[in-house]
Design a protein around this motif. Structure first.
Motif, PDB file in Angstrom:
ATOM      1  N   GLY A  84      -6.230 -19.262 -11.664  1.00 47.41           N
ATOM      2  CA  GLY A  84      -6.058 -19.417 -13.102  1.00 47.41           C
ATOM      3  C   GLY A  84      -5.352 -18.232 -13.730  1.00 47.41           C
ATOM      4  N   ALA A  85      -5.215 -18.293 -15.037  1.00 44.58           N
ATOM      5  CA  ALA A  85      -4.458 -17.275 -15.781  1.00 44.58           C
ATOM      6  C   ALA A  85      -5.170 -15.928 -15.728  1.00 44.58           C
ATOM      7  CB  ALA A  85      -4.287 -17.726 -17.225  1.00 44.58           C
ATOM      8  N   GLY A  86      -4.442 -14.909 -16.142  1.00 40.80           N
ATOM      9  CA  GLY A  86      -4.987 -13.556 -16.193  1.00 40.80           C
ATOM     10  C   GLY A  86      -3.942 -12.560 -15.726  1.00 40.80           C
ATOM     11  N   ASN A  87      -4.033 -11.335 -16.245  1.00 38.26           N
ATOM     12  CA  ASN A  87      -3.186 -10.242 -15.788  1.00 38.26           C
ATOM     13  C   ASN A  87      -3.985  -9.441 -14.782  1.00 38.26           C
ATOM     14  OD1 ASN A  87      -0.878 -10.709 -17.536  1.00 38.26           O
ATOM     15  ND2 ASN A  87      -2.255 -10.118 -19.192  1.00 38.26           N
ATOM     16  N   ILE A  88      -3.532  -9.443 -13.531  1.00 40.60           N
ATOM     17  CA  ILE A  88      -4.269  -8.816 -12.441  1.00 40.60           C
ATOM     18  C   ILE A  88      -3.365  -7.805 -11.758  1.00 40.60           C
ATOM     19  CG2 ILE A  88      -5.490  -9.203 -10.274  1.00 40.60           C
ATOM     20  CD1 ILE A  88      -5.800 -12.160 -11.235  1.00 40.60           C
ATOM     21  N   GLU A  89      -3.910  -6.626 -11.491  1.00 41.91           N
ATOM     22  CA  GLU A  89      -3.180  -5.625 -10.712  1.00 41.91           C
ATOM     23  C   GLU A  89      -4.053  -5.185  -9.554  1.00 41.91           C
ATOM     24  OE1 GLU A  89      -0.683  -1.496 -11.107  1.00 41.91           O
ATOM     25  OE2 GLU A  89      -0.795  -2.906 -12.785  1.00 41.91           O
ATOM     26  N   ILE A  90      -3.441  -5.152  -8.364  1.00 38.30           N
ATOM     27  CA  ILE A  90      -4.098  -4.635  -7.169  1.00 38.30           C
ATOM     28  C   ILE A  90      -3.261  -3.475  -6.655  1.00 38.30           C
ATOM     29  CG2 ILE A  90      -4.982  -5.128  -4.876  1.00 38.30           C
ATOM     30  CD1 ILE A  90      -5.014  -8.099  -5.614  1.00 38.30           C
ATOM     31  N   ASN A  91      -3.874  -2.301  -6.563  1.00 44.37           N
ATOM     32  CA  ASN A  91      -3.203  -1.097  -6.079  1.00 44.37           C
ATOM     33  C   ASN A  91      -3.880  -0.608  -4.805  1.00 44.37           C
ATOM     34  OD1 ASN A  91      -1.367  -0.427  -8.421  1.00 44.37           O
ATOM     35  ND2 ASN A  91      -3.341  -0.566  -9.452  1.00 44.37           N
ATOM     36  N   ARG A  92      -3.091  -0.310  -3.797  1.00 47.63           N
ATOM     37  CA  ARG A  92      -3.585   0.267  -2.550  1.00 47.63           C
ATOM     38  C   ARG A  92      -4.690  -0.599  -1.947  1.00 47.63           C
ATOM     39  NH1 ARG A  92      -3.434   3.761  -6.427  1.00 47.63           N
ATOM     40  NH2 ARG A  92      -5.704   3.823  -6.599  1.00 47.63           N
ATOM     41  N   LEU A 113       0.281 -11.633 -11.388  1.00 53.10           N
ATOM     42  CA  LEU A 113      -0.291 -10.801 -10.339  1.00 53.10           C
ATOM     43  C   LEU A 113       0.704  -9.728  -9.905  1.00 53.10           C
ATOM     44  CD1 LEU A 113      -2.598 -10.255  -8.311  1.00 53.10           C
ATOM     45  CD2 LEU A 113      -1.558 -12.004  -6.829  1.00 53.10           C
ATOM     46  N   ARG A 114       0.252  -8.464  -9.991  1.00 48.57           N
ATOM     47  CA  ARG A 114       1.077  -7.327  -9.573  1.00 48.57           C
ATOM     48  C   ARG A 114       0.403  -6.654  -8.379  1.00 48.57           C
ATOM     49  NH1 ARG A 114       4.964  -3.689 -11.289  1.00 48.57           N
ATOM     50  NH2 ARG A 114       4.502  -1.492 -10.870  1.00 48.57           N
ATOM     51  N   LEU A 115       1.146  -6.553  -7.262  1.00 48.00           N
ATOM     52  CA  LEU A 115       0.652  -5.953  -6.026  1.00 48.00           C
ATOM     53  C   LEU A 115       1.448  -4.684  -5.742  1.00 48.00           C
ATOM     54  CD1 LEU A 115       0.574  -9.215  -3.856  1.00 48.00           C
ATOM     55  CD2 LEU A 115      -1.298  -8.235  -5.195  1.00 48.00           C
ATOM     56  N   VAL A 116       0.760  -3.548  -5.620  1.00 44.12           N
ATOM     57  CA  VAL A 116       1.421  -2.265  -5.383  1.00 44.12           C
ATOM     58  C   VAL A 116       0.776  -1.602  -4.167  1.00 44.12           C
ATOM     59  CG1 VAL A 116       2.016  -0.001  -6.342  1.00 44.12           C
ATOM     60  CG2 VAL A 116       1.896  -2.005  -7.846  1.00 44.12           C
ATOM     61  N   ARG A 117       1.602  -1.280  -3.172  1.00 48.18           N
ATOM     62  CA  ARG A 117       1.145  -0.627  -1.936  1.00 48.18           C
ATOM     63  C   ARG A 117       0.044  -1.439  -1.264  1.00 48.18           C
ATOM     64  NH1 ARG A 117       0.306   5.427  -3.609  1.00 48.18           N
ATOM     65  NH2 ARG A 117      -1.036   5.303  -1.780  1.00 48.18           N
ATOM     66  N   ILE A 118       0.404  -2.685  -0.964  1.00 45.56           N
ATOM     67  CA  ILE A 118      -0.508  -3.632  -0.341  1.00 45.56           C
ATOM     68  C   ILE A 118      -0.081  -3.869   1.107  1.00 45.56           C
ATOM     69  CG2 ILE A 118      -1.372  -6.021  -0.423  1.00 45.56           C
ATOM     70  CD1 ILE A 118      -2.110  -4.281  -2.867  1.00 45.56           C
ATOM     71  N   HIS A 119      -1.031  -3.980   1.998  1.00 43.73           N
ATOM     72  CA  HIS A 119      -0.774  -4.487   3.346  1.00 43.73           C
ATOM     73  C   HIS A 119      -1.570  -5.780   3.471  1.00 43.73           C
ATOM     74  CE1 HIS A 119      -0.970  -3.953   7.999  1.00 43.73           C
ATOM     75  NE2 HIS A 119      -0.236  -4.988   7.630  1.00 43.73           N
ATOM     76  N   ALA A 120      -0.864  -6.904   3.396  1.00 47.58           N
ATOM     77  CA  ALA A 120      -1.486  -8.224   3.494  1.00 47.58           C
ATOM     78  C   ALA A 120      -1.141  -8.814   4.852  1.00 47.58           C
ATOM     79  CB  ALA A 120      -0.999  -9.131   2.374  1.00 47.58           C
ATOM     80  N   LYS A 121      -2.171  -9.261   5.582  1.00 52.53           N
ATOM     81  CA  LYS A 121      -1.956  -9.750   6.939  1.00 52.53           C
ATOM     82  C   LYS A 121      -2.781 -11.007   7.174  1.00 52.53           C
ATOM     83  CE  LYS A 121      -2.232  -8.165  11.744  1.00 52.53           C
ATOM     84  NZ  LYS A 121      -2.617  -7.034  12.613  1.00 52.53           N
ATOM     85  N   ALA A 122      -2.155 -12.020   7.770  1.00 48.97           N
ATOM     86  CA  ALA A 122      -2.844 -13.265   8.105  1.00 48.97           C
ATOM     87  C   ALA A 122      -2.466 -13.655   9.528  1.00 48.97           C
ATOM     88  CB  ALA A 122      -2.469 -14.370   7.129  1.00 48.97           C
ATOM     89  N   THR A 123      -3.490 -13.940  10.352  1.00 53.11           N
ATOM     90  CA  THR A 123      -3.250 -14.235  11.758  1.00 53.11           C
ATOM     91  C   THR A 123      -4.092 -15.413  12.228  1.00 53.11           C
ATOM     92  OG1 THR A 123      -4.949 -12.657  12.444  1.00 53.11           O
ATOM     93  CG2 THR A 123      -2.689 -11.831  12.297  1.00 53.11           C
ATOM     94  N   GLY A 139       1.869 -18.791 -10.059  1.00 52.82           N
ATOM     95  CA  GLY A 139       1.788 -17.628 -10.934  1.00 52.82           C
ATOM     96  C   GLY A 139       3.093 -16.866 -11.020  1.00 52.82           C
ATOM     97  N   VAL A 140       3.029 -15.694 -11.647  1.00 50.27           N
ATOM     98  CA  VAL A 140       4.158 -14.763 -11.706  1.00 50.27           C
ATOM     99  C   VAL A 140       3.772 -13.569 -10.846  1.00 50.27           C
ATOM    100  CG1 VAL A 140       5.551 -13.276 -13.184  1.00 50.27           C
ATOM    101  CG2 VAL A 140       4.807 -15.523 -14.013  1.00 50.27           C
ATOM    102  N   LEU A 141       4.554 -13.306  -9.828  1.00 51.46           N
ATOM    103  CA  LEU A 141       4.193 -12.334  -8.817  1.00 51.46           C
ATOM    104  C   LEU A 141       5.189 -11.175  -8.810  1.00 51.46           C
ATOM    105  CD1 LEU A 141       2.285 -11.822  -6.371  1.00 51.46           C
ATOM    106  CD2 LEU A 141       3.929 -13.097  -4.985  1.00 51.46           C
ATOM    107  N   THR A 142       4.651  -9.948  -8.814  1.00 52.95           N
ATOM    108  CA  THR A 142       5.454  -8.746  -8.616  1.00 52.95           C
ATOM    109  C   THR A 142       4.859  -7.992  -7.438  1.00 52.95           C
ATOM    110  OG1 THR A 142       5.963  -8.582 -10.973  1.00 52.95           O
ATOM    111  CG2 THR A 142       6.291  -6.605  -9.653  1.00 52.95           C
TER     112      THR A 142
END
Length: 194
Positions: A84-92, A113-123, A139-142
């Motif tokens: 859903g809606a919302g301004n979300i930031e994830i750092n490190r 959604l703003r992602l800064v210095r993220i390591h996202a992994k799916a296996t 959404g709107v992704l940065t």
């Protein structure tokens, strides 16, 4: 919430459709700092669900996994779900999802959604599955200065307003919208627009 480990471990629940989550946030202004999250073993496993509100997350370590049973693999493992809606930031953050039929480290369904210095992994360590590092449904992704690794896809871009800067892709990229803005992207299956 800060300096915690939050675990929700269910060992192969018997009912289809059973859900597990470690953090469910539907309160605006929620802030999380230096938190380790682990969730596994149910039919649907979610590390964090951010339900339509503004929030800031810093220094996260999230693991969403299936405890593999050949006769009953979990259906969903989402490390972080922006629902859903919302301004979300994830750092490190280190966000990992593995072993479910659909393993997605970060999914965005309608947030800014703003992602800064993220390591996202799916296996898929235990057999075939759909494994996506980042999936933007609506959404709107940065994404800035990050690494995305997915056995199926490193990223799925489902809107035309996403921006990806200085990010390493390790896995296929699916972009339904050629208007996506990419600068300094590199690695396996990087988009042509670098």
């Amino acid at each position: 919430m800060r300096n915690l480990a939050v675990n929700n471990l269910v060992f192969l629940a018997t009912a289809s459709g059973d859900h597990s989550s470690a953090i469910y946030n539907d309160g605006a202004g929620f802030r999380v700092n230096n938190v380790s999250i682990s969730v596994n073993g149910n039919d649907r496993n979610y590390g964090i669900i951010n339900n339509g509100v503004d929030a800031t997350y810093n220094d996260l370590n999230i693991a969403a996994a299936n405890i593999w049973a050949p006769d009953k693999p979990s259906v969903l493992c989402f490390g972080f779900w922006a629902r859903g809606a919302g301004n979300i930031e994830i750092n490190r953050a280190q966000v990992e999802s593995e072993g479910c039929s659909d393993s997605t480290a970060i999914q965005d369904n309608g947030a800014n959604l703003r992602l800064v210095r993220i390591h996202a992994k799916a296996t898929c360590p235990n057999g075939p599955c759909s494994a996506n590092a980042v999936w933007n449904v609506s959404g709107v992704l940065t994404i800035v200065n990050s690494k995305l690794e997915g056995s199926s896809r490193s990223i799925t871009i489902g809107t035309d307003s996403d921006r990806i800067i200085n990010t390493h892709f390790n896995g296929p990229v699916f972009d339904a919208f050629p208007a996506t803005q990419c600068w300094g992207t590199y690695g396996m299956s990087s988009p042509d627009r670098s």
